[in-house]
Design a protein around this motif. Sequence first.
Motif, mmCIF file in Angstrom:
data_model
loop_
_atom_site.group_PDB
_atom_site.id
_atom_site.type_symbol
_atom_site.label_atom_id
_atom_site.label_comp_id
_atom_site.label_asym_id
_atom_site.label_seq_id
_atom_site.Cartn_x
_atom_site.Cartn_y
_atom_site.Cartn_z
ATOM 1 N N ILE A 1 0.809 -1.223 0.000
ATOM 2 C CA ILE A 1 0.000 0.000 0.000
ATOM 3 C C ILE A 1 0.841 1.271 0.000
ATOM 4 O O ILE A 1 0.294 2.372 -0.066
ATOM 5 N N GLY A 2 2.165 1.153 0.051
ATOM 6 C CA GLY A 2 3.016 2.328 0.044
ATOM 7 C C GLY A 2 2.986 3.064 1.375
ATOM 8 O O GLY A 2 2.332 2.657 2.332
ATOM 9 N N GLU A 3 3.714 4.188 1.409
ATOM 10 C CA GLU A 3 3.777 5.021 2.600
ATOM 11 C C GLU A 3 3.400 6.447 2.212
ATOM 12 O O GLU A 3 4.008 7.040 1.312
ATOM 13 N N PRO A 4 2.395 7.024 2.892
ATOM 14 C CA PRO A 4 1.913 8.350 2.486
ATOM 15 C C PRO A 4 2.970 9.441 2.519
ATOM 16 O O PRO A 4 2.969 10.333 1.670
ATOM 17 N N LEU A 5 3.893 9.391 3.477
ATOM 18 C CA LEU A 5 4.929 10.418 3.541
ATOM 19 C C LEU A 5 5.887 10.316 2.353
ATOM 20 O O LEU A 5 6.333 11.339 1.803
ATOM 21 N N ILE A 6 6.194 9.095 1.927
ATOM 22 C CA ILE A 6 7.057 8.913 0.749
ATOM 23 C C ILE A 6 6.316 9.335 -0.513
ATOM 24 O O ILE A 6 6.894 9.924 -1.425
ATOM 25 N N VAL A 7 5.023 9.036 -0.563
ATOM 26 C CA VAL A 7 4.207 9.467 -1.702
ATOM 27 C C VAL A 7 4.197 10.987 -1.788
ATOM 28 O O VAL A 7 4.360 11.562 -2.874
ATOM 29 N N LEU A 8 4.017 11.647 -0.651
ATOM 30 C CA LEU A 8 4.047 13.115 -0.623
ATOM 31 C C LEU A 8 5.403 13.636 -1.061
ATOM 32 O O LEU A 8 5.494 14.614 -1.825
ATOM 33 N N ASP A 9 6.472 13.009 -0.576
ATOM 34 C CA ASP A 9 7.820 13.423 -0.965
ATOM 35 C C ASP A 9 8.027 13.264 -2.476
ATOM 36 O O ASP A 9 8.652 14.117 -3.112
ATOM 37 N N ARG A 10 7.488 12.202 -3.051
ATOM 38 C CA ARG A 10 7.609 11.972 -4.487
ATOM 39 C C ARG A 10 6.866 13.053 -5.276
ATOM 40 O O ARG A 10 7.350 13.552 -6.287
ATOM 41 N N LEU A 11 5.694 13.439 -4.787
ATOM 42 C CA LEU A 11 4.922 14.496 -5.449
ATOM 43 C C LEU A 11 5.657 15.833 -5.378
ATOM 44 O O LEU A 11 5.700 16.586 -6.361
ATOM 45 N N ILE A 12 6.231 16.149 -4.219
ATOM 46 C CA ILE A 12 6.988 17.397 -4.061
ATOM 47 C C ILE A 12 8.198 17.402 -4.996
ATOM 48 O O ILE A 12 8.517 18.420 -5.624
ATOM 49 N N ASP A 13 8.867 16.257 -5.098
ATOM 50 C CA ASP A 13 10.019 16.156 -5.995
ATOM 51 C C ASP A 13 9.596 16.371 -7.449
ATOM 52 O O ASP A 13 10.267 17.081 -8.199
ATOM 53 N N TRP A 14 8.479 15.769 -7.836
ATOM 54 C CA TRP A 14 7.980 15.925 -9.201
ATOM 55 C C TRP A 14 7.615 17.377 -9.514
ATOM 56 O O TRP A 14 7.955 17.907 -10.568
ATOM 57 N N LEU A 15 6.917 18.009 -8.581
ATOM 58 C CA LEU A 15 6.304 19.307 -8.862
ATOM 59 C C LEU A 15 7.217 20.491 -8.585
ATOM 60 O O LEU A 15 7.131 21.515 -9.281
ATOM 61 N N PHE A 16 8.104 20.364 -7.579
ATOM 62 C CA PHE A 16 8.838 21.550 -7.141
ATOM 63 C C PHE A 16 10.363 21.404 -7.154
ATOM 64 O O PHE A 16 11.060 22.417 -7.215
#
Length: 262
Positions: free
Chosen positions: A38-53
């Motif tokens: 199911i993944g880890e929400p904090l890592i998912v958030l970190d991945r989104l921040i890396d992608w976007l910013f």
Amino acid sequence: MMLSKANLQIKGWQLFILGFVLITWHLASRSLNVAFFIGEPLIVLDRLIDWLFVNRDIYLHLAITLLETGLAFLIGTIGGTACGLFLGLSPKTSIVFDPFLKAFNSMPRVILAPIFAVWFGLGIWSKVALAVTLVFFVVFFNVYQGVKEVSPAILSNARMLGANRSQLLRTVYLPSATSWVFSSLHTSVGLAFVGAVVGEYLGSARGVGYLILQAEGTFDINTVFAGIVLLTFCALALDALVGFVETKLMVWRPKHDDSQRL
């Protein structure tokens, strides 16, 4: 515009449910065996921040997916509306085409993706074609039903007042169909994204679906969830845009306060 007490309560419950889901997800992902699935929400958030910013390498892929979705949404909506009006106003023609339309609508359109890839190549148009087939029939059947649902009494009154066929189309049929069109567009937004991403998933070198496929191949579940979250926010934004346009064009329709039903 200030929110009423009932609306504030609804928003509060929505935020509570969202927070509950995220906290539960975070706590469940503390187990490595569970996090693998199911993944880890904090890592998912970190991945989104890396992608976007940070690296900002998502925008090209996102632009491709949004372009495919937008084109499919536009073409499917226009085509479905036009065909729905035409067959709704042509009973004999609709009877002739009825079995063919039902047969094509019942077909799992995902199986057409390889055919579209052969016809249009691996560029954006094979994905657009697949997404159009998903959007078209949702809009078509809603418009077709909207034309059929026009009250005979209204038609009779309009004809008694001397309305010709073009005036009936403009003042009776189109307003009736418009309500059905917008109700279908909220569903079509998600289907347009589904068609575009599935097309990328089956054969592409760019797009968010392509990134999700690459992450799946390396068992990177966090990147998969990051792509899903990003697409979900884009779909919600497009749905909100449709809702905004609907409120501006459908000013004649009475407003309903859903909070009064609770």
